[in-house]
Design an enzyme around this catalytic site. Sequence first.
Site, PDB file in Angstrom:
ATOM      1  N   HIS A   1       0.855  -1.181   0.000  1.00 36.84           N
ATOM      2  CA  HIS A   1       0.000   0.000   0.000  1.00 36.84           C
ATOM      3  C   HIS A   1       0.891   1.231   0.000  1.00 36.84           C
ATOM      4  CE1 HIS A   1      -1.563   3.292   2.667  1.00 36.84           C
ATOM      5  NE2 HIS A   1      -2.504   3.288   1.745  1.00 36.84           N
TER       6      HIS A   1
ATOM      7  N   HIS B   1      -8.513  -3.473  17.866  1.00 40.66           N
ATOM      8  CA  HIS B   1      -9.499  -4.425  18.369  1.00 40.66           C
ATOM      9  C   HIS B   1      -8.958  -5.844  18.416  1.00 40.66           C
ATOM     10  CE1 HIS B   1      -9.910  -4.397  13.998  1.00 40.66           C
ATOM     11  NE2 HIS B   1     -10.546  -5.555  14.046  1.00 40.66           N
TER      12      HIS B   1
END
Length: 305
Positions: A110, A180
């Site tokens: 990316h 998370h």
Amino acid sequence: MTIPIGEVRTFLLGLQTRITSAISKVDGQAFVADSWQKAPGEPLQGNGITQILEGGQVFERAGCGFSHVRGPKLPPSATQHRPELVGAPFEAMGVSLVFHPRNPYVPTVHMNVRMLAATPVDGSPVVCWFGGGMDLTPYYAFEEDAVHFHQTCKDALDPFGADKYPRFKKWCDEYFYLKHRDEQRGVGGVFFDDFQELGPEKSFAMMQGVADSLITAYLPIVEKRLGTPYGEREREFQLYRRGRYVEFNLVWDRGTHFGLQSGGRTESILMSMPPLASWSYQRPLEAGSPEERLTKDFLPRRDWV
């Protein structure tokens, strides 16, 4: 002094062309260019070019987009660290890419580089800053690949100060982190945002240096791994790890939030999604396996150079 908008636009369009040409040469398939223009009356005005390659021999999906937009006020994702710019009209442009390979032994990459200029509502001078970086997401662990990627990032930043690579490497580790799950997305790279400390010209030059190093950082890894044989086990693990990629992009990524909050072009914003991904409930990892090594030994933050 601010950098002329036209100069930044010219660089970014050329960058998009150089990168997609190099990727096409490796894959053997050309990108499809989708030029777009925001319709009158939409929250954002502007235009862009989304280049996409799908179903290639090497890349299952590779997207590289340029956008140049203007809006009446900065979205919350852009002002959380700049409360003085709440409500300011803005202009933003950038190139963003994600390349999802077919072979699980080839990592996903990316990169995003961008410039944002805002006009404070109190009449203060235009504020201009740069952001960007690149990061690598492997599915199987190869130390030499991570070292090469990070060394290339360091080489691109060293001319702008010895502090830049360690600062931006740490920033990248902290940013591309799935809170998370208490888990890194990949092995990182470099990341910076709201950057203007070198002044407009040198800050722009630093962004250019990072952007121009993407091909050097990534293509040698692709060429080294693309012929590695793989089977259903490796493919299944790749899709499982891609699920983590999707989770980060939708839950935590500020670029995705900026685009959606500001009324950006959804199809272009979400081109970073892989074509296929999977999720498993509490998926076990076989002790001593390459899959466990990636997760337990390779992804946790570490120094690579």
